[in-house]
Design a protein around this motif. Sequence first.
Motif, PDB file in Angstrom:
ATOM      1  N   TYR A   1       0.924  -1.268  -0.056  1.00  0.00           N
ATOM      2  CA  TYR A   1      -0.107   0.037  -0.091  1.00  0.00           C
ATOM      3  C   TYR A   1       0.893   1.389  -0.102  1.00  0.00           C
ATOM      4  O   TYR A   1       0.525   2.475  -0.390  1.00  0.00           O
ATOM      5  N   ILE A   2       1.983   1.142   0.549  1.00  0.00           N
ATOM      6  CA  ILE A   2       3.078   2.248   0.480  1.00  0.00           C
ATOM      7  C   ILE A   2       3.358   2.598  -0.869  1.00  0.00           C
ATOM      8  O   ILE A   2       3.223   3.696  -1.394  1.00  0.00           O
ATOM      9  N   HIS A   3       3.738   1.601  -1.849  1.00  0.00           N
ATOM     10  CA  HIS A   3       4.035   1.723  -3.235  1.00  0.00           C
ATOM     11  C   HIS A   3       2.623   2.404  -4.019  1.00  0.00           C
ATOM     12  O   HIS A   3       2.825   3.245  -4.906  1.00  0.00           O
ATOM     13  N   MET A   4       1.369   1.767  -3.538  1.00  0.00           N
ATOM     14  CA  MET A   4       0.416   2.048  -4.194  1.00  0.00           C
ATOM     15  C   MET A   4      -0.033   3.850  -4.090  1.00  0.00           C
ATOM     16  O   MET A   4      -0.180   4.511  -4.936  1.00  0.00           O
ATOM     17  N   ASN A   5       0.403   4.078  -2.744  1.00  0.00           N
ATOM     18  CA  ASN A   5      -0.012   5.624  -2.545  1.00  0.00           C
ATOM     19  C   ASN A   5       1.044   6.649  -2.937  1.00  0.00           C
ATOM     20  O   ASN A   5       0.697   7.500  -3.313  1.00  0.00           O
ATOM     21  N   ARG A   6       2.295   6.092  -3.030  1.00  0.00           N
ATOM     22  CA  ARG A   6       3.391   6.794  -3.649  1.00  0.00           C
ATOM     23  C   ARG A   6       3.075   6.872  -5.304  1.00  0.00           C
ATOM     24  O   ARG A   6       3.489   8.025  -5.899  1.00  0.00           O
TER      25      ARG A   6
END
Length: 342
Positions: A282-287
Amino acid sequence: MRSIEHGSTLEEIMKRRKFIAALGGAATTFLTDLTGLLAARAQQAKRLVRIGLLPFGSSSNAYDLSLVEAFQSGLRQIGLVENRDIVLDIVWTEAGDPGQAVTEVIQRGAELLVPTGSSASVAAKRKTSTIPIVFISVGNPIAMGLVESLSHPGGNATGFSDTLSDISAKLVQYAIEVSKPQATIDYLWHTAWPDGKNRFQATEQAARSAGVKLRSQAESAEIDEAIGRMKQNGATTVIVQPSPFSYRERAHIISSANGLATLFGFPIAARDGALIAYGPDYIHMNRSAPLYVDRILKGTKPANLPVEQPTKIELRVNLKSARALGLEVPLSLLIRADELIE
């Protein structure tokens, strides 16, 4: 000596020319300064685009906050600077009606909405058909009426799907690997959530295809009561449906399920004590979401931006929880894990 130029002396002519040259220099300096001043004022007067960010969770939770920070980091990476290019209006949607949060940012002049999760995304779509929407972490945007198709959204919304309906089969597979042969797999889910039924049916189909029985229990505010009934029915392995409710209450669910092997669709849940957690990064998705924000601000219509599916999926196994349960996690599963938590 007299000059033939208007009867002036040479000295008078030289003085006049110096004066004209000085006057020209002053004029050039004035024009340069004026141009700079006008440019500075134009920069100050630049209209900032207001973006309504609707994250799920709480600003007091470190992981929830890290997702917002990842989005802000993504904005900076593509050159969108807060208070220079954009204004970021953040309203958390953990408590209350997400529709109210959407209304708030729209009333404050949001020109683009970035909701997180299915509930906030559906609320945003219901509130407006004209303001562009870039949703994050939505399982089945087609079934919920957010887009016409993944490749051609067709409306004012597009974004990033977490494809957890498809991941349901993986959760069933992992549950089978860590449970007793032919054991029934229990499933805790949320009936009031817009995507709840879709994800339950996907898991039910995956269990049927794998030849195991899926026994469901609807979750509610009474977590202890729901899990208590599962234990009375002989549950050993529980798949917890990914939902806003289970995300928010994951620590409570894991604590109440003491003695049961729990599997979550949020990678962070393994750090909270779940046996297995499998899902998108989810970190990658939000970035990554600001990439779509930038394209829309430059004129691309959401209808022409295909829904992105996660490219980074994580499998985490909590070995401490396995030992407490007396389980020996298969080596084949350990090898596939992205992280083993001691």
